[in-house]
Design an enzyme around this catalytic site. Structure first.
Site, short mmCIF file in Angstrom:
data_model
loop_
_atom_site.label_atom_id
_atom_site.label_comp_id
_atom_site.label_asym_id
_atom_site.label_seq_id
_atom_site.Cartn_x
_atom_site.Cartn_y
_atom_site.Cartn_z
N HIS A 18 0.84 -1.21 0.00
CA HIS A 18 0.00 0.00 0.00
C HIS A 18 0.87 1.26 0.00
O HIS A 18 0.63 2.20 -0.75
CB HIS A 18 -0.88 0.06 1.27
CG HIS A 18 -1.92 -1.01 1.38
ND1 HIS A 18 -2.10 -1.75 2.51
CD2 HIS A 18 -2.84 -1.44 0.49
CE1 HIS A 18 -3.11 -2.60 2.34
NE2 HIS A 18 -3.57 -2.43 1.12
N LYS A 42 -16.11 -8.21 2.34
CA LYS A 42 -15.12 -8.83 3.24
C LYS A 42 -15.72 -9.02 4.62
O LYS A 42 -16.60 -8.25 5.04
CB LYS A 42 -13.88 -7.93 3.36
CG LYS A 42 -12.90 -8.12 2.22
CD LYS A 42 -11.61 -7.37 2.47
CE LYS A 42 -10.66 -7.48 1.28
NZ LYS A 42 -9.55 -6.53 1.38
N ARG A 92 -1.63 -6.26 -8.34
CA ARG A 92 -0.55 -7.21 -8.06
C ARG A 92 -0.44 -8.23 -9.18
O ARG A 92 0.45 -8.18 -9.99
CB ARG A 92 -0.81 -7.91 -6.71
CG ARG A 92 -0.51 -7.01 -5.52
CD ARG A 92 -1.06 -7.57 -4.26
NE ARG A 92 -2.49 -7.78 -4.35
CZ ARG A 92 -3.28 -8.09 -3.35
NH1 ARG A 92 -2.78 -8.27 -2.17
NH2 ARG A 92 -4.57 -8.24 -3.53
N SER A 130 -2.91 -7.66 3.18
CA SER A 130 -3.17 -7.46 4.61
C SER A 130 -3.52 -8.79 5.27
O SER A 130 -3.14 -9.04 6.42
CB SER A 130 -4.33 -6.48 4.80
OG SER A 130 -4.00 -5.22 4.29
O1 PNS Z 1 -8.62 -3.06 -0.21
P1 PNS Z 1 -9.88 -3.59 -0.83
O2 PNS Z 1 -10.74 -4.27 0.19
O3 PNS Z 1 -9.63 -4.43 -2.05
O4 PNS Z 1 -10.66 -2.29 -1.35
C1 PNS Z 1 -11.96 -2.37 -1.89
C2 PNS Z 1 -12.66 -1.04 -1.68
C3 PNS Z 1 -12.74 -0.74 -0.20
C4 PNS Z 1 -11.90 0.04 -2.40
C5 PNS Z 1 -14.08 -1.15 -2.28
O5 PNS Z 1 -14.79 -2.16 -1.63
C6 PNS Z 1 -14.83 0.18 -2.18
O6 PNS Z 1 -14.67 1.03 -3.03
N1 PNS Z 1 -15.66 0.34 -1.12
C7 PNS Z 1 -16.46 1.54 -0.92
C8 PNS Z 1 -17.93 1.27 -1.21
C9 PNS Z 1 -18.16 1.26 -2.70
O7 PNS Z 1 -18.17 2.26 -3.38
N2 PNS Z 1 -18.39 0.04 -3.24
C10 PNS Z 1 -18.63 -0.15 -4.66
C11 PNS Z 1 -17.34 -0.30 -5.42
S1 PNS Z 1 -17.66 -0.61 -7.11
#
Ligand code: PNS
Length: 168
Positions: A18, A42, A92, A130
């Site tokens: 990150h 998640k 990645r 993570s």
């Molecule tokens: O680190 P991650 O868990 O891969 O990140 C995913 C994240 C948190 C960026 C994604 O779930 C997100 O954007 N969450 C905010 C809510 C949202 O807008 N969800 C729709 C995404 S298309």
């Protein structure tokens, strides 16, 4: 006009992968907002949003154009509200691609005013996540190669299974 990018993620907790993406994004944009966001897909996060913010603040100390914020809502709405021009994500491996591609398309549909920009991760961070950090730390393994040194002890104390009551 300031060219603002948002770097969203769960950051549960922040890793060297990150930090690498945040550092490189900070060289490309006038301001980078590291946005601690909720991933509805998640399971329950291990660190609270405030804890994650503390760790990211410590890890990015001295990076003048990096700010940290917490989101409990849609990324596309946040990006629109602050007039950001980009969403920066780290890629990645091929395994990341389909999911990230899907999110980029959905975000574009929800708000057309910003582009998703993918930065390829450094090869040494290819395997890093993570959840890998959490598993190793839980069983007392060495995570010093995976997380920023300045937050290593904080993360270890918080995750090691014998020490579940540690508080900042
Ligand atoms: O680190 P991650 O868990 O891969 O990140 C995913 C994240 C948190 C960026 C994604 O779930 C997100 O954007 N969450 C905010 C809510 C949202 O807008 N969800 C729709 C995404 S298309």
């Amino acid at each position: 006009m300031k060219r603002i990018a948002v770097c969203p993620g769960s950051f549960d907790p922040i890793t060297l992968g990150h930090l690498d993406i945040i550092t490189r994004a900070s060289k490309l944009f006038d301001e980078v907002i590291v946005l601690i966001s909720k991933n509805a897909g998640k399971a329950q996060a291990s660190f609270t949003p405030a804890e994650r913010m503390y760790l990211i603040e410590k890890a990015t100390e001295g990076m003048e154009n990096v700010v940290i914020d917490i989101l409990d809502g849609l990324l596309a709405d946040y990006v629109r509200n602050i007039n950001a021009i980009a969403i920066v994500k780290g890629l990645r491996a091929v395994s990341d691609f389909e999911y990230e591609f899907q999110m980029a398309l959905a975000n574009k549909k929800l708000y057309d005013g910003a582009e998703t920009v993918f930065l390829t991760t450094k090869s040494e961070n290819m395997y890093l996540s993570s959840s890998i950090v959490k598993q190793i730390a839980y069983f007392g393994g060495d995570i010093s190669h995976f997380v920023p040194e300045c937050v290593l002890e904080d993360i270890k104390k918080r995750l090691v299974k014998e020490n579940k009551n540690y508080e900042y």
